[in-house]
Every structure is written in C-alpha cells, then in structure tokens.
Motif scaffolding. Structure first.
Motif, PDB file in Angstrom:
ATOM      1  N   GLN A 247      -8.499 -15.121   9.205  1.00 39.63           N
ATOM      2  CA  GLN A 247      -9.808 -14.639   8.744  1.00 39.63           C
ATOM      3  C   GLN A 247     -10.247 -13.404   9.529  1.00 39.63           C
ATOM      4  N   ARG A 248     -10.018 -13.401  10.824  1.00 41.79           N
ATOM      5  CA  ARG A 248     -10.387 -12.233  11.629  1.00 41.79           C
ATOM      6  C   ARG A 248      -9.539 -11.026  11.278  1.00 41.79           C
ATOM      7  N   LEU A 249      -8.235 -11.243  11.094  1.00 38.64           N
ATOM      8  CA  LEU A 249      -7.373 -10.127  10.699  1.00 38.64           C
ATOM      9  C   LEU A 249      -7.771  -9.600   9.323  1.00 38.64           C
ATOM     10  N   PHE A 250      -8.104 -10.524   8.412  1.00 38.96           N
ATOM     11  CA  PHE A 250      -8.508 -10.099   7.074  1.00 38.96           C
ATOM     12  C   PHE A 250      -9.814  -9.313   7.130  1.00 38.96           C
ATOM     13  N   ALA A 251     -10.755  -9.768   7.957  1.00 37.44           N
ATOM     14  CA  ALA A 251     -12.029  -9.031   8.108  1.00 37.44           C
ATOM     15  C   ALA A 251     -11.789  -7.658   8.711  1.00 37.44           C
ATOM     16  N   SER A 252     -10.900  -7.592   9.703  1.00 32.70           N
ATOM     17  CA  SER A 252     -10.592  -6.287  10.307  1.00 32.70           C
ATOM     18  C   SER A 252      -9.963  -5.355   9.288  1.00 32.70           C
ATOM     19  N   ALA A 253      -9.060  -5.889   8.447  1.00 34.13           N
ATOM     20  CA  ALA A 253      -8.428  -5.047   7.422  1.00 34.13           C
ATOM     21  C   ALA A 253      -9.462  -4.560   6.415  1.00 34.13           C
ATOM     22  N   MET A 254     -10.409  -5.413   6.006  1.00 34.57           N
ATOM     23  CA  MET A 254     -11.447  -5.000   5.060  1.00 34.57           C
ATOM     24  C   MET A 254     -12.334  -3.916   5.661  1.00 34.57           C
ATOM     25  N   THR A 255     -12.652  -4.064   6.943  1.00 35.46           N
ATOM     26  CA  THR A 255     -13.476  -3.047   7.610  1.00 35.46           C
ATOM     27  C   THR A 255     -12.755  -1.712   7.653  1.00 35.46           C
ATOM     28  N   LEU A 256     -11.469  -1.743   7.969  1.00 35.43           N
ATOM     29  CA  LEU A 256     -10.713  -0.493   8.013  1.00 35.43           C
ATOM     30  C   LEU A 256     -10.596   0.135   6.622  1.00 35.43           C
ATOM     31  N   MET A 257     -10.436  -0.705   5.591  1.00 30.50           N
ATOM     32  CA  MET A 257     -10.332  -0.169   4.245  1.00 30.50           C
ATOM     33  C   MET A 257     -11.622   0.549   3.845  1.00 30.50           C
ATOM     34  N   SER A 258     -12.761   0.007   4.238  1.00 26.97           N
ATOM     35  CA  SER A 258     -14.023   0.689   3.936  1.00 26.97           C
ATOM     36  C   SER A 258     -14.212   1.935   4.773  1.00 26.97           C
ATOM     37  N   THR A 259     -13.516   2.012   5.890  1.00 19.44           N
ATOM     38  CA  THR A 259     -13.658   3.173   6.780  1.00 19.44           C
ATOM     39  C   THR A 259     -12.779   4.333   6.333  1.00 19.44           C
ATOM     40  N   VAL A 260     -11.688   4.036   5.631  1.00 18.36           N
ATOM     41  CA  VAL A 260     -10.752   5.093   5.231  1.00 18.36           C
ATOM     42  C   VAL A 260     -11.468   6.195   4.435  1.00 18.36           C
ATOM     43  N   ARG A 261     -12.413   5.778   3.534  1.00 17.23           N
ATOM     44  CA  ARG A 261     -13.084   6.774   2.691  1.00 17.23           C
ATOM     45  C   ARG A 261     -14.008   7.676   3.475  1.00 17.23           C
ATOM     46  N   MET A 262     -14.310   7.258   4.696  1.00 19.31           N
ATOM     47  CA  MET A 262     -15.234   8.034   5.524  1.00 19.31           C
ATOM     48  C   MET A 262     -14.497   9.013   6.442  1.00 19.31           C
ATOM     49  N   ILE A 263     -13.169   8.961   6.442  1.00 19.29           N
ATOM     50  CA  ILE A 263     -12.401   9.823   7.348  1.00 19.29           C
ATOM     51  C   ILE A 263     -12.028  11.104   6.605  1.00 19.29           C
ATOM     52  N   ALA A 264     -12.419  12.217   7.162  1.00 21.81           N
ATOM     53  CA  ALA A 264     -12.156  13.511   6.515  1.00 21.81           C
ATOM     54  C   ALA A 264     -10.748  14.010   6.794  1.00 21.81           C
ATOM     55  N   ASP A 265     -10.208  13.699   7.972  1.00 23.41           N
ATOM     56  CA  ASP A 265      -8.886  14.202   8.347  1.00 23.41           C
ATOM     57  C   ASP A 265      -7.818  13.374   7.611  1.00 23.41           C
ATOM     58  N   PRO A 266      -6.980  14.002   6.752  1.00 22.94           N
ATOM     59  CA  PRO A 266      -5.949  13.251   6.003  1.00 22.94           C
ATOM     60  C   PRO A 266      -4.967  12.509   6.925  1.00 22.94           C
ATOM     61  N   GLU A 267      -4.577  13.142   8.012  1.00 23.41           N
ATOM     62  CA  GLU A 267      -3.634  12.506   8.927  1.00 23.41           C
ATOM     63  C   GLU A 267      -4.226  11.248   9.547  1.00 23.41           C
ATOM     64  N   ALA A 268      -5.452  11.331   9.953  1.00 18.31           N
ATOM     65  CA  ALA A 268      -6.119  10.162  10.521  1.00 18.31           C
ATOM     66  C   ALA A 268      -6.256   9.065   9.473  1.00 18.31           C
ATOM     67  N   GLY A 269      -6.554   9.477   8.224  1.00 15.27           N
ATOM     68  CA  GLY A 269      -6.674   8.478   7.153  1.00 15.27           C
ATOM     69  C   GLY A 269      -5.360   7.761   6.897  1.00 15.27           C
ATOM     70  N   ASN A 270      -4.264   8.540   6.925  1.00 18.31           N
ATOM     71  CA  ASN A 270      -2.937   7.918   6.731  1.00 18.31           C
ATOM     72  C   ASN A 270      -2.622   6.916   7.832  1.00 18.31           C
ATOM     73  N   ARG A 271      -2.985   7.236   9.055  1.00 16.11           N
ATOM     74  CA  ARG A 271      -2.726   6.329  10.174  1.00 16.11           C
ATOM     75  C   ARG A 271      -3.508   5.031  10.012  1.00 16.11           C
ATOM     76  N   VAL A 272      -4.759   5.171   9.608  1.00 15.12           N
ATOM     77  CA  VAL A 272      -5.564   3.968   9.401  1.00 15.12           C
ATOM     78  C   VAL A 272      -4.991   3.124   8.261  1.00 15.12           C
ATOM     79  N   GLN A 273      -4.510   3.808   7.175  1.00  9.66           N
ATOM     80  CA  GLN A 273      -3.938   3.075   6.044  1.00  9.66           C
ATOM     81  C   GLN A 273      -2.675   2.318   6.461  1.00  9.66           C
ATOM     82  N   ARG A 274      -1.849   2.954   7.301  1.00 11.29           N
ATOM     83  CA  ARG A 274      -0.646   2.274   7.786  1.00 11.29           C
ATOM     84  C   ARG A 274      -1.014   1.055   8.634  1.00 11.29           C
TER      85      ARG A 274
END
Length: 567
Positions: A387-414
C-alpha cells in the motif's frame, strides 16, 4: 655205549593259556585306562560347560566337548523352538567353504527330528538306510554314521546333539552313546542356568535402553539420534553384525536405509527397497516381525562382500501402524537368531515409533509456527508495504505532469515503473508465502530436493542441485516416480563406490524431454563390479522410450545421463 634216556617233552598248553590270560589282562587294563580317561574327559567337559553363564559359550563348549569325547569329525547342536524346529544351530568341524555351499542350516526335519520327537538317542551305522532320512540341506557334506542325543532341561527338550563320522572310520558304539547321553544330562542343568542368566541380562539391558530412549525423547533429542541409538542397542542385544533403520520415502513407495550400524553400515546407507512385493514391505504394511533364515533370498541390494544370512525384520510401531522397519542380520557362518529376540525387539522397537511420532508432532508444531509467521509477513507485505509503495507510485505519477524538464520526467517515470515491478514481485512473494508446505512437498521439485537431502548425509559433501524448466507442470506422475528412483539409486552408488567430494544433480524439462544428470569427481566405475543398479536405470529409461548413458566426466569422475520423453 648205551643211548641217554629220552626226556619227555614239556607240555605247551599251560604256557599258551598263560599268554592268553596276560593278553586279556592287558586288554582289560587298556579298556580300564581308556574308560578312566574318557570319564576324566567327561568330568572336565561338565566342569567346563558349567563354568560359564553365557548361553552361547555354553552351547559352543558343549558341542566341542561331545565331538572330542567320541572322536567325531562333525558335530552340531540344534536348539529347537516350541514347534520342534531348529531355531539355532551350532556347528563344529565344518569349513567355511562347506557352509557357503549350503543355502541354510539344517532345520530339524526328518532324521534330525527323531531325538526330539521320541525323546531318546538314535545310533546308526548308515543314516541313509533310515526311513526318515531327509532334512539335510543341499551342499551338505556327505556323512554316513550318526549319533543323535536329545538335551533335556527338566521336562523340556532344549535341543539335540548330532555327531557323525568318527576320525578312525569306525561306528559309534554303546559306550559313545552312553557318554554323550551323560554329557547331555549334565549339560541340561548348565543350560537352564545360562538361560535364566541370559533372560535376566536381556531384560536388564532392555530396561536400561528403554529408559535411555524415553529420557532422550523427553529431552527433545532429534529423532535421527534416537533411532541411531535404538539400532546400536538392538544390534548388541541380539548379537547381530548389521542393523539398519529403514523408513518410507515421501511417496510411501520405497523403504530407504536412513540409519545403519555395524559391518558395512556406510555401504548400506541409502539402500532402497520397494514396499510392494517385498518381505520388508510386507512387514511394514502388516506391522508383524519375521525371522529370515537367509537374507540372500530377499534379493536385498547388499554389497557382495557382506554375506548376511540369518535375519530379523522388526516393524517400528504397532500392527497396521508401522513407521518403518528395523533390519538385523548376521554374517554367513553365524547361528540363526533366537526366536525370543523377535518378541523382545518388537516391544523395544515400539520406542522408535514413539520417537517418530514425537518428531512428527514436533515438526508439525514447528511448521505451524513457520506458517503463522509466513502468513503474518504476507499480511504485512500486502497491507502495509504494497500500500505504501502503491501510494508513492501514485504520488509520483501525479508529479510527472508538473515537471518541466523532460529528462527529469523520464527519470521519475522509470522510478514509477520500478515501483510497479517491485509491487508485482512482492505480490508474487505473498502468494508463495501463502502456499501450503504440503503442496510444495507434493510437487516433483520438492520430492527431488527431499531425495537429495535424504542422501546428503551418506555423502562426504552436500550435492549441488539445478532444476530448470516446467518440471511440475510437464512431467507425468509415472515418469516422476521413475526419475526419483533413478536419482536415489545414482546417489546411493556415489555414496558407496565413488569416494567423491563433489556431486552435482541437474534436472531439466525442455523440448519435450526430461533430462537427469548426476556427476561426481570420484574414482569412476570399475571394470569389474556389480552392474545391477545401472541395468535397472537403463531398463527404466528404455521402458519409457528414452536412453541412458554413463561416461567419464571431464576432469575426472563419472557423469550419468538419464533422458526420457515427456511430450
């Protein structure tokens, strides 16, 4: 000159009569001296027999003394059971080669049963002429003259003394019969005392061993140690040369020698005997012990250098509830076991069943604790970690759209993808933790690992194991039984003959075939040696449409390959 008068000749008759009298006196003196010497020898024999309380020693001395008193080449003492059959036989004068030609000892039939049945002596100049002439095993040395005398202890016939073939080639006479009968009568008292002493000593040893087993059981000693102690004590109590505890495998199809004590113990470890269609299996199923006149008749896979003949098979447990079989054997020239030993050991081996029951109960309790821990860990992983890992993944998924740098976004997606993979792996672990131990042990993989584990203590090293492919899903049950039997035989051969300190087992299921390989770095297969085990493995492979090969291993040792189709 007149001739001198002729003197009358002296009559010769008185002189001849005197010579005859002197000769008769000398003969009677010789007979008297001979009788005195025989009586002296008889007294010495009686004193010698009565001077020991060990029953086996008394019987051996009695047999030797009887042969010496009547100058017999061969002598035997047959101890009879309550049915009148010879349960123990003490031979004198036989060579080892003569005994090897006989399949078994004389069993008290025909002519040999006469002294017991009639309770009187039997003296024959030619035993072949007697109407009851039979009861001698094949390969028995040729004999003609015969003297049989019963040994009575009070009103009970304990056994018979058999004497044949005098050294001077003569026949047994009345004096021989009288002196052996006198020896047998005197020996009866010594035998009665020795039997009482033997029974009291056995009871004391049994009581002491039972107390020790109970103490070890209550103190939590491992079942293997308790069974090893039982095998050692049983072997000593009945004077056996080998003792082995044979326990069923996981599928209840084979009895495997897990513990062995005595001559050839190392070679005997790992010996497997099928339950169905064998005497060992019958004792295991019925829970009733048996005496075996000749273990060679059971076709047990003993090493050829150990010529075990008299045997005992004792169930470990109650009738129809046996946990295994205790096997005891004596070397070829030994006397058969005393029938009383079977009853004593049957009660004694009940202690082993208690050991196995307690070990199983302890194992179940420990397994229950493990399963409870596994269930708790699975719940914690599912309810907390995932549940904690799933919550962390959901939080990161919502954060990806807020990252302007494409490279940083790719790292978060990985990172999000890695978290998803981690969640899947944890879920797989949860499912594995929730699987029951029984299901794991029933699988072919589990049975292979159990077989290797059981054989590990007979080797000087722990075998390496490699399992590849869908073994549980693609291998039919009958093929699985064959591969387990071949694996068991192969590891047993390595333990007994290879002297290897490195063993590797590989089982692969792929491309429609099952491949079993067992490799070692031992001495290899000798040119002159038993091939029955290899022949059985080859026949199993051929019967399933596969093939079998044994070849030298690169770098030394042996490689066994057993391949059968499964598609």
């Amino acid at each position: 000159m007149p001739e001198p008068p002729v003197r009358p000749e002296r009559p010769l008759l008185p002189q001849m009569r005197l010579d005859e009298l002197l000769t008769e006196v000398q003969a009677r003196l010789a007979d008297a001296l001979s009788t005195r010497d025989r009586l002296h020898s008889l007294l010495e024999a009686v004193v010698s027999i009565g001077g020991d309380l060990d029953l086996a020693t008394v019987l051996r001395r009695l047999t030797k003394a009887a042969a010496h008193l009547v100058n017999a080449r061969y002598a035997g003492l047959g101890v009879v059971d309550h049915n009148g059959n010879v349960s123990e036989f003490i031979p004198v004068g036989f060579t080892e080669e003569q005994f090897r030609r006989m399949p078994h000892y004389p069993r008290g039939k025909g002519l040999l049963a006469y002294p017991t049945r009639e309770r009187r002596s039997l003296r024959l100049s030619r035993m072949q002429d007697h109407p009851s002439f039979h009861g001698f095993p094949e390969g028995h040395p040729p004999m003609t003259t015969f003297l049989g005398v019963p040994i009575q202890v009070r009103d009970e016939v304990f056994g018979n003394l058999y004497l044949t073939e005098k050294y001077d080639g003569g026949e047994f006479d009345e004096d021989d019969e009288a002196i052996v009968s006198a020896l047998a009568t005197a020996a009866g008292v010594a035998i009665a005392n020795a039997r009482l002493y033997e029974e009291s000593r056995q009871r004391e040893r049994w009581r002491s061993a039972s107390t020790e087993i109970t103490t070890r059981l209550l103190s939590g000693v491992a079942a293997e140690e308790v069974l090893a102690y039982l095998a050692e004590q049983a072997r000593e109590m009945v004077d056996a040369d080998i003792a082995a505890v044979m326990l069923p495998d996981s599928q209840d199809g084979y009895l495997v020698a897990e513990i062995a004590e005595g001559a050839g113990a190392k070679e005997l470890l790992g010996m497997a005997v099928e339950v169905e269609g064998t005497e060992c299996g019958s004792v295991y199923r019925r829970g009733e012990g048996v005496m075996v006149a000749d273990l060679r008749e059971l076709a047990l896979p003993f090493p050829p250098e150990y010529d075990f003949r008299p045997g005992l098979l004792v169930p470990l447990g109650s009738p129809h509830h046996a946990r295994g079989v205790l096997l005891l054997g004596k070397a070829g020239l030994s006397s058969p076991f005393n029938p009383a030993a079977l009853g004593m050991l049957s009660a004694f081996s009940g202690q082993a069943a208690v050991a196995l029951e307690l070990a199983e109960a302890r194992h179940d309790a420990e397994r229950l604790v493990v399963l409870e821990d596994r269930d708790r860990i699975a719940k914690d992983l599912h309810d907390i970690v995932i549940q904690r890992l799933f919550a962390s993944a959901m939080t990161l998924m919502s954060t990806v759209r807020m990252i302007a740098d494409p490279e940083a976004g790719n790292r978060v997606q990985r990172t999000i993808d890695d978290l998803d993979e981690t969640i899947r792996e944890i879920r797989s672990t949860v499912f594995a933790l929730q699987a029951t131990t029984e299901v794991q042990e029933a699988s072919l993989r589990g049975r292979i690992l159990t077989t290797v584990e059981n054989a590990a203590h007979t080797l000087v090293c722990r075998p390496g194991v490699g399992l590849d492919g869908p073994i549980d899903a693609s291998v039919p049950d009958d093929v699985g039984d064959h591969v387990l039997a071949v694996l068991r035989e192969a590891l047993s051969n390595v333990a007994r003959h290879a002297s290897a300190d490195e063993v590797h087992v590989s089982v692969q299921a792929e491309d429609g075939e099952l491949r079993l390989e067992v490799g070692d770095n031992g001495v290899g297969i000798p040119e002159q040696g038993r091939r029955s085990g290899l022949r059985n493995m080859a026949e199993r492979a051929t019967g399933l449409g596969g093939h079998f090969a044994v070849s030298p291993r690169a770098g030394g040792g042996t490689l066994l390959e057993w391949v059968v189709p499964i598609g």
